[in-house]
Every structure is written in C-alpha cells, then in structure tokens.
Motif scaffolding. Sequence first.
Motif, PDB file in Angstrom:
ATOM      1  N   GLY A  56       0.791  -1.217   0.000  1.00  0.00           N
ATOM      2  CA  GLY A  56       0.000   0.000   0.000  1.00  0.00           C
ATOM      3  C   GLY A  56       0.813   1.251   0.000  1.00  0.00           C
ATOM      4  O   GLY A  56       2.043   1.216  -0.125  1.00  0.00           O
ATOM      5  N   GLU A  57       0.064   2.360   0.120  1.00  0.00           N
ATOM      6  CA  GLU A  57       0.669   3.676   0.071  1.00  0.00           C
ATOM      7  C   GLU A  57       0.491   4.333   1.439  1.00  0.00           C
ATOM      8  O   GLU A  57      -0.657   4.533   1.876  1.00  0.00           O
ATOM      9  CB  GLU A  57      -0.018   4.526  -0.998  1.00  0.00           C
ATOM     10  CG  GLU A  57       0.015   3.928  -2.412  1.00  0.00           C
ATOM     11  CD  GLU A  57      -1.010   2.829  -2.646  1.00  0.00           C
ATOM     12  OE1 GLU A  57      -2.178   3.016  -2.280  1.00  0.00           O
ATOM     13  OE2 GLU A  57      -0.646   1.756  -3.177  1.00  0.00           O
ATOM     14  N   ILE A  58       1.581   4.627   2.095  1.00  0.00           N
ATOM     15  CA  ILE A  58       1.521   5.226   3.421  1.00  0.00           C
ATOM     16  C   ILE A  58       2.516   6.383   3.489  1.00  0.00           C
ATOM     17  O   ILE A  58       3.684   6.212   3.187  1.00  0.00           O
ATOM     18  CB  ILE A  58       1.855   4.174   4.517  1.00  0.00           C
ATOM     19  CG1 ILE A  58       0.840   3.022   4.461  1.00  0.00           C
ATOM     20  CG2 ILE A  58       1.893   4.817   5.902  1.00  0.00           C
ATOM     21  CD1 ILE A  58       1.053   1.928   5.499  1.00  0.00           C
TER      22      ILE A  58
ATOM     23  N   GLY B 161      -6.764   5.188 -15.848  1.00  0.00           N
ATOM     24  CA  GLY B 161      -7.731   6.266 -15.999  1.00  0.00           C
ATOM     25  C   GLY B 161      -9.069   5.949 -15.360  1.00  0.00           C
ATOM     26  O   GLY B 161      -9.380   4.786 -15.066  1.00  0.00           O
ATOM     27  N   LYS B 162      -9.834   6.999 -15.141  1.00  0.00           N
ATOM     28  CA  LYS B 162     -11.143   6.874 -14.502  1.00  0.00           C
ATOM     29  C   LYS B 162     -12.114   7.866 -15.113  1.00  0.00           C
ATOM     30  O   LYS B 162     -11.703   8.923 -15.606  1.00  0.00           O
ATOM     31  CB  LYS B 162     -11.037   7.222 -13.013  1.00  0.00           C
ATOM     32  CG  LYS B 162     -10.389   6.171 -12.155  1.00  0.00           C
ATOM     33  CD  LYS B 162     -10.431   6.587 -10.690  1.00  0.00           C
ATOM     34  CE  LYS B 162     -10.816   5.422  -9.819  1.00  0.00           C
ATOM     35  NZ  LYS B 162     -10.901   5.789  -8.387  1.00  0.00           N
ATOM     36  N   SER B 163     -13.401   7.539 -15.038  1.00  0.00           N
ATOM     37  CA  SER B 163     -14.430   8.475 -15.472  1.00  0.00           C
ATOM     38  C   SER B 163     -15.577   8.443 -14.477  1.00  0.00           C
ATOM     39  O   SER B 163     -15.733   7.463 -13.737  1.00  0.00           O
ATOM     40  CB  SER B 163     -14.964   8.076 -16.851  1.00  0.00           C
ATOM     41  OG  SER B 163     -15.727   6.895 -16.738  1.00  0.00           O
ATOM     42  N   VAL B 229       0.910  11.733 -13.322  1.00  0.00           N
ATOM     43  CA  VAL B 229       1.984  11.055 -14.053  1.00  0.00           C
ATOM     44  C   VAL B 229       2.233   9.680 -13.444  1.00  0.00           C
ATOM     45  O   VAL B 229       2.338   8.683 -14.150  1.00  0.00           O
ATOM     46  CB  VAL B 229       3.273  11.914 -14.056  1.00  0.00           C
ATOM     47  CG1 VAL B 229       4.439  11.138 -14.667  1.00  0.00           C
ATOM     48  CG2 VAL B 229       3.029  13.197 -14.849  1.00  0.00           C
ATOM     49  N   VAL B 230       2.303   9.656 -12.110  1.00  0.00           N
ATOM     50  CA  VAL B 230       2.436   8.369 -11.424  1.00  0.00           C
ATOM     51  C   VAL B 230       1.078   7.678 -11.484  1.00  0.00           C
ATOM     52  O   VAL B 230       0.081   8.225 -11.019  1.00  0.00           O
ATOM     53  CB  VAL B 230       2.844   8.587  -9.945  1.00  0.00           C
ATOM     54  CG1 VAL B 230       2.852   7.263  -9.204  1.00  0.00           C
ATOM     55  CG2 VAL B 230       4.181   9.270  -9.869  1.00  0.00           C
ATOM     56  N   GLY B 231       1.029   6.469 -12.076  1.00  0.00           N
ATOM     57  CA  GLY B 231      -0.256   5.778 -12.183  1.00  0.00           C
ATOM     58  C   GLY B 231      -0.075   4.285 -12.163  1.00  0.00           C
ATOM     59  O   GLY B 231       1.037   3.785 -11.948  1.00  0.00           O
ATOM     60  N   MET B 234       1.825   1.599  -9.351  1.00  0.00           N
ATOM     61  CA  MET B 234       2.760   2.418  -8.583  1.00  0.00           C
ATOM     62  C   MET B 234       2.017   3.496  -7.791  1.00  0.00           C
ATOM     63  O   MET B 234       2.453   3.890  -6.707  1.00  0.00           O
ATOM     64  CB  MET B 234       3.753   3.076  -9.530  1.00  0.00           C
ATOM     65  CG  MET B 234       4.925   3.659  -8.789  1.00  0.00           C
ATOM     66  SD  MET B 234       6.122   4.293  -9.953  1.00  0.00           S
ATOM     67  CE  MET B 234       7.368   4.796  -8.771  1.00  0.00           C
ATOM     68  N   GLY B 235       0.888   3.960  -8.308  1.00  0.00           N
ATOM     69  CA  GLY B 235       0.139   5.015  -7.635  1.00  0.00           C
ATOM     70  C   GLY B 235      -0.888   4.464  -6.670  1.00  0.00           C
ATOM     71  O   GLY B 235      -1.313   5.142  -5.730  1.00  0.00           O
ATOM     72  N   ASP B 236      -1.284   3.216  -6.878  1.00  0.00           N
ATOM     73  CA  ASP B 236      -2.409   2.665  -6.117  1.00  0.00           C
ATOM     74  C   ASP B 236      -2.326   1.142  -6.211  1.00  0.00           C
ATOM     75  O   ASP B 236      -2.236   0.593  -7.310  1.00  0.00           O
ATOM     76  CB  ASP B 236      -3.708   3.186  -6.763  1.00  0.00           C
ATOM     77  CG  ASP B 236      -4.959   2.817  -5.994  1.00  0.00           C
ATOM     78  OD1 ASP B 236      -4.881   2.694  -4.753  1.00  0.00           O
ATOM     79  OD2 ASP B 236      -6.013   2.651  -6.638  1.00  0.00           O
TER      80      ASP B 236
HETATM   81  C1  LIG Z   1      -6.640   8.130  -6.002  1.00  0.00           C
HETATM   82  S1  LIG Z   1      -6.127   6.462  -6.040  1.00  0.00           S
HETATM   83  C2  LIG Z   1      -6.644   5.861  -4.463  1.00  0.00           C
HETATM   84  C3  LIG Z   1      -5.894   6.418  -3.309  1.00  0.00           C
HETATM   85  C4  LIG Z   1      -4.483   5.893  -3.185  1.00  0.00           C
HETATM   86  N1  LIG Z   1      -4.473   4.505  -2.749  1.00  0.00           N
HETATM   87  C5  LIG Z   1      -3.731   6.746  -2.166  1.00  0.00           C
HETATM   88  O1  LIG Z   1      -3.085   6.199  -1.269  1.00  0.00           O
HETATM   89  O2  LIG Z   1      -3.753   7.963  -2.277  1.00  0.00           O
HETATM   90  C6  LIG Z   1      -7.385   5.680  -6.997  1.00  0.00           C
HETATM   91  C7  LIG Z   1      -7.231   5.755  -8.467  1.00  0.00           C
HETATM   92  O3  LIG Z   1      -7.202   7.118  -8.877  1.00  0.00           O
HETATM   93  C8  LIG Z   1      -6.428   7.235 -10.050  1.00  0.00           C
HETATM   94  N2  LIG Z   1      -5.323   8.181  -9.786  1.00  0.00           N
HETATM   95  C9  LIG Z   1      -4.070   7.898  -9.367  1.00  0.00           C
HETATM   96  N3  LIG Z   1      -3.325   9.012  -9.300  1.00  0.00           N
HETATM   97  C10 LIG Z   1      -4.126  10.040  -9.677  1.00  0.00           C
HETATM   98  C11 LIG Z   1      -3.919  11.447  -9.825  1.00  0.00           C
HETATM   99  N4  LIG Z   1      -2.752  11.997  -9.543  1.00  0.00           N
HETATM  100  N5  LIG Z   1      -4.970  12.190 -10.262  1.00  0.00           N
HETATM  101  C12 LIG Z   1      -6.148  11.626 -10.546  1.00  0.00           C
HETATM  102  N6  LIG Z   1      -6.391  10.307 -10.414  1.00  0.00           N
HETATM  103  C13 LIG Z   1      -5.397   9.515  -9.983  1.00  0.00           C
HETATM  104  C14 LIG Z   1      -5.937   5.866 -10.403  1.00  0.00           C
HETATM  105  O4  LIG Z   1      -6.839   5.280 -11.336  1.00  0.00           O
HETATM  106  C15 LIG Z   1      -5.997   5.139  -9.072  1.00  0.00           C
HETATM  107  O5  LIG Z   1      -6.094   3.760  -9.209  1.00  0.00           O
END
Ligand SMILES: C[S@@+](CC[C@H](N)C(=O)[O-])C[C@H]1O[C@@H](n2cnc3c(N)ncnc32)[C@H](O)[C@@H]1O
Lengths: 382, 382
Positions: A56-58, B161-163, B229-231, B234-236
Amino acid sequence: MRNNYLFTSESVTEGHPDKIADQISDGILDAIIAQDKFSRVACETILTTGIAFVAGEISTKAYVEIPDIIRDVIKDVGYCDASWGFDYHTCSVLTSIHQQSGDIAMGVDSGGAGDQGLMFGYATNETAELMPMPIVLAHRLTRRLAEVRKRKILPWVRPDGKSQVTVEYKNGKPFRIDTIVVSTQHSPDVTNREIERGIMEQVIKPVMPKGLYDPTGVKHHINPTGRFVVGGPMGDTGLTGRKIIVDTYGGHGSHGGGAFSGKDPTKVDRSASYMARYIAKNIVAAGLADKCEVQLAYAIGVADPVSVLVDTKNTEKVSVDNLDKLVRKHFPMTPRGIIEHLKLRRPIFRKTAAYGHFGRNEPEFTWEKTDKVRALRKDAGL
Amino acid sequence: MRNNYLFTSESVTEGHPDKIADQISDGILDAIIAQDKFSRVACETILTTGIAFVAGEISTKAYVEIPDIIRDVIKDVGYCDASWGFDYHTCSVLTSIHQQSGDIAMGVDSGGAGDQGLMFGYATNETAELMPMPIVLAHRLTRRLAEVRKRKILPWVRPDGKSQVTVEYKNGKPFRIDTIVVSTQHSPDVTNREIERGIMEQVIKPVMPKGLYDPTGVKHHINPTGRFVVGGPMGDTGLTGRKIIVDTYGGHGSHGGGAFSGKDPTKVDRSASYMARYIAKNIVAAGLADKCEVQLAYAIGVADPVSVLVDTKNTEKVSVDNLDKLVRKHFPMTPRGIIEHLKLRRPIFRKTAAYGHFGRNEPEFTWEKTDKVRALRKDAGL
Ligand SMILES: C[S@@+](CC[C@H](N)C(=O)[O-])C[C@H]1O[C@@H](n2cnc3c(N)ncnc32)[C@H](O)[C@@H]1O
Ligand SMILES: C[S@@+](CC[C@H](N)C(=O)[O-])C[C@H]1O[C@@H](n2cnc3c(N)ncnc32)[C@H](O)[C@@H]1O
C-alpha cells in the motif's frame, strides 16, 4: 419495492479470511494514526496458506512495526496453531509499502477528496438500530459463533465462519425468518450431529428474536457441505475490501463499491460513507421518513460533492425539496467537514473491521449518533 | 424512488490497478478452463510497485505457465516501460497456488453451490442496452480513453484512468448530463491545457450522446488533481474484486458483495449474478416491466436457491405473482442448470474483466441474450 417477499443477507466471523485482511489493514491504520493523526494510509492485505502480504501507500511521521501488528491481529482472531491451518507466529509476513503518490497528495493537501467515487448511506426504522433486519440477524449469529468459541461453550468451534438469514417481509415489514444458514470451521473430532445440535442450541436459538423465529417453521442449513475442518486463509484466500456488503447494509439499498478498511479518512470511500449513514440515520430517527438512502459523489481533488441524492423510497413525511434543504443545511459534506464533525482522525477503525460498520452502539461510532434529530425536527416544523 | 434527482456512476480503464488484477485473474481462469473445463479456480491478484502476486485455490488437470499469463496481461494493458511506473517484463511475479479445499469440493462435486451468498441482477429500459444510463456513459468514456491511447490519437495518454458521470433524471428518466469527471494518467511532458483540450475534444465530445450532453451546461472536471503522471500499480495498489460496482450497474440497484473475476462458474457469486441479469433483462425486454431487479441467494453445497426475489420497483405490467411463476418456470437456478444454459464452461472471462460484465453485445456474453422474450410474453398472455 414489493410488499411481500423474501430477502437474504449474510455475515462472516472475524476469522473469515477476507475479514482477517480487513482487520490487519485497519490495525495498521490505527497504529499509524495513533502516532500521527494526519498520516495518509491506504493499506491492502492478502492472506493465503502460510502467507500474509501487506502492500500500500503510506505517508506518515509515525514508526510502527508492521509485521508485529499483522501477527497480533492474526493471534487475536484465533489462528494460533498450525494444525488449524494458519499460525500467527510461524506464518510468513511480507510487506511492500511505499509513499502516497505526490500527484494525489497535492489534491488532498488542499482539502480535496482523496479519490473520485460514489458512496451510499442507508437507514430504515424496521429495527432499533435503524438497520435492515436481515443483516442485523446475520451479524448476531456470527458474533455469537465467535463468543461460543472464545468462551469455550462449544470447544470444537474454530475461527472461520459464516451466517446467512432469509427474512420474509409482509406489508413491507419483517414478518418471520424463513431460512438460516450457518457454517463454522470445526475441529476434526466432532460429529456432524454434535455440530448441528450445538449450533442450533447454543448459537441460533439464543440470539434469534422470539417474535420472528419459530424453530419448527424455519429451514436450517447447518454446515451444509458436511465438513469444514480446513478454514481460514488455508481454505480461501482473503483480501481487504471483499466483504463490502457485509460491512454495510446486507444488500438492502445501493453500494458505491469503495471499501473501507485500511483507508484513512481523507479517502471519501470511507468518510463520506460514514457521513451518508449519519445523514440517513438522523433523518429516519427524526421521523422525517421511514427509510432513507443518501448518495454522495466526489471528484478527486475537489472538496464539495458533485452530487447529493436523498431518497426516502416514497416514505417521507415532509416534502423532498424540504429534505434536500435540511440535509444541505445540517450536514457537512467536504472531506474536512466530515472528518471534523465525526472526529475521524482517531485510532478507532480496527473495531469497525468485523461485524459491520453500521448499526453499532460503541461510542467511537460517531456516525451512529442521532444528535441532529432535534434540529431537524425543529426546522421541519415537527 | 424519487422522480427528479442526480445520480452518479463511475468507470475505470483497463489500466486501472484493480482492473489489471481482475484481468490477470480472469486471464489465468481462461487459460485453465481452455484445457480442462471442469477446473475449479479461485484466483486472486494483488499488484503494487514492481510486484504482481497471485494466490488462490485451483484444482485442475491443466498445466499453464501462470507467470507468462500475468506478464501477457500486463503487456496487453500497456505497461511496457519502467518509466511509466510498471513494466511487464521486469516486474516481480510471485504465485502461491494450492488446491481447492477437499471439504468445499465435496459440496460442489454433488452439484451444490460453491459458496453461500446473495446475488442481484438488474435491467431497466432507460437505454438500448437495458442498463442504467450513468454506468453506460461512464464506460463509454473509459473505453474511449483506451482507444485514443492505443490508436495514438492522444499520444500522451497512459493506461490508468477513470471516469464519472452524473446524470440528472426528470420524471424518472435521464434528462441531461450534469457533471463529468475524467482523470487520465499522462506523460510528464504535456501541459494541463493540452490535457484538458484533448480530453474534451477527443474523448468526451465524440462519445457523449447529443440529446443529453450540452457542453456549455455541463460541469467538467478533467484531471482535477492537476497532475497524474504516477499511475497504475505504482500510484495505487490493485486487487481483484475491488471494482464490483463498476463491473455491474454503477450503484443502481443492489449488490450482493461477491466479486466475479478469477472465479470458475461453480462459484455462484459469478454464475448466479449472470443468471440474475439474464432473468431481469428478459423480463424488461419482454415488456413485462420497465425495471427489474432479481435477488438470488444460496447455501454452500445446496443446489437450489434459498430465496428468489423479483422486484420491478412497481413498474410491472403483469401481476407480481405471475412474474414469480414465470421466472421459476423459464429460468434454471441451480449451479448446473445455470452453467449449462449460459454455456459458462468456456474461456470467455478475460473479456468481461474490463468495461463491465453487463450491457455488452459480444456473442460470448450469453447472459445478455433476450431469447426468452417470446416465451415469457406468450405465457403472460401478451
Ligand atoms: C486516487 S487512487 C486511491 C488512493 C491511493 N491509494 C492513495 O493512497 O492515495 C485511486 C485511483 O485514482 C487514479 N489516480 C491515481 N493518481 C491520480 C492522480 N494523480 N490524479 C487523478 N487520479 C489519480 C488511479 O486510477 C488510481 O487507481
Ligand atoms: C467457500 S469459500 C470460497 C470458495 C473457495 N475460494 C474455493 O476455491 O472453493 C468461502 C468461505 O466459505 C467458508 N468455507 C470454507 N470452507 C468451507 C466448508 N468446507 N464448508 C462451508 N463453508 C466453508 C469460509 O468462510 C470461506 O472463507
């Protein structure tokens, strides 16, 4: 909605693998928040034979020994012996934690929602808890399963278990229990007859309400597979966030899809769901409607919800326009407003991770308070 | 239900980490079923920075190279370069697979359900797909996001991506689009202005229906965090089964909580949800109701459902008693009956694992066929 029908909900014990995962994720969250209440935490757990993996992300200033927390939760849940299929002190513990994405943090730091998404809250006056009857009864059975195990009333009961209750509704109200399913993991040395009798006498009968439960008229399925010795993560891989209907309203009403456990309250999946319940419950408690469902939806990085829907399923006692106004006036809906109002920056989450996040009366469950009733009634002219 | 309101649903692209996990789980399922259609598969995936971990219970005569399947899916999804945050040929792949518990297999071998649980299916005549409008529109946006990336129409778009689409209903029907949220992962070298223009002109405008979409009246949130940019993983952290509302009806109607991906069709979480949709869709397609929701519930090891609920939300054109009878007569509801009728012992699942399991017209989606319409209408005397 029909007036006469059967509706089924289920629950699982704290020893169910998905629920162990939820408790580990929330155990880690609590330990971190206890040291640094502004931590960002998104913590996911997967459990399988001999392995607990946390990723996870912490982002935090706290220091916690995550493997110790994982082992503690597994011990508390009751997996203390390899012969039961999982053992807290010999299982392998893997972790892969990294920081919250700076791109996301940017949007959250300024008070925006931590993600997009939709969240629902629900309340109905069909039970004292203002929860749907089937999920209330299903939780009673799994709680009792844990109790007869921990208090050694049925010494052969092991941690993993499930319950399911089908309620017959007449004229829209719970009328009788139609079917009960209970499955419990057990030691190999107990007979099916003993299991059936024990569950019937010590689990089902003591907790089912007299008015709805007529033992002779109810269909019982007790350990219907015939054997349930292999259980916990050895029988079924467990993941955080995979019991979201057990966590909420048992399938009554809608769900937005977001999970709760392991998420700090800047994640609207959690905090806005708690607020939606709080709104719905206060409306029903105030007598403004018999049932109420609230949908909130957010855009990531944006503080105000993009939509708010209050739906009483045609049971409102005041006009829906009026209800909409009351909701906007009395309830904060930005992430910050919610966090402050419900006091969510506290280590209160592990407790929520088994037996439901709603319909509970422990003091930490601030979203269950009906402290807006008086103001709502006054404003509604009641 | 209210008549005038805003309702919000969301979708995610195939590059969203939870969806990559779903596609890996279903990719493995398909590969195994293709060789041995009676395999038992329960396959869960977790993805985080640099790691794909697959765990689960699989009993099969097939032999498949699971790490290759995992890498193939990640490649197809588009993570082919470490500078994008994840790379199929250098990421670490871990697996921990064991056999299905013999105790569970026992109950399933005799034709019983592979688990207890509740499942819902829904249909509404508000769109041609007989799906709720908001989820249909949300999927159109994410599909188009993938298209502009793969066809290099917007070369800076990356896989995650998301919508989210908020639809205003008037008199119970979709009236206009109120708000659209689109977030797409992007290369670091593109400006926010370019992103906004590109998404607006190449993604949103081409796929939103003229009748509902008035660009000047709609609130648009395009990459509202300001940087993405991070996605990907790696981002989640991504997990199988964590987009169950995106997979189904976008929050319209109820959900039983069970996930689909990675599960062979003896798991009623999947097969009974498909059957419930098939029933609901045929009832609406036959003109017996405008909306229909079906709940099925099962006990583990037991073939027949413990409850069946057909709810038309008061839109039925024939009596509900009659509907109940028609459903019991025309639709099989045992695991075996469902599997045979819908031809589920085939490698058709990976396709379902992105952009929704319902409202699709590919031939493999047998649960979308309206081949019971004639028989239902005849029996209903229409
Ligand atoms: C926002 S993350 C969920 C929270 C994340 N686990 C955290 O610790 O912050 C959920 C989804 O949002 C999208 N996401 C990731 N980075 C983003 C960003 N910088 N801006 C918008 N959407 C993003 C990706 O599709 C990701 O799987
Ligand atoms: C049946 S398992 C899900 C299917 C499983 N992944 C498989 O591959 O067969 C779901 C839950 O049912 C319960 N369970 C496990 N073994 C069981 C048994 N032998 N009889 C009844 N319930 C069981 C446990 O709570 C478990 O987490």
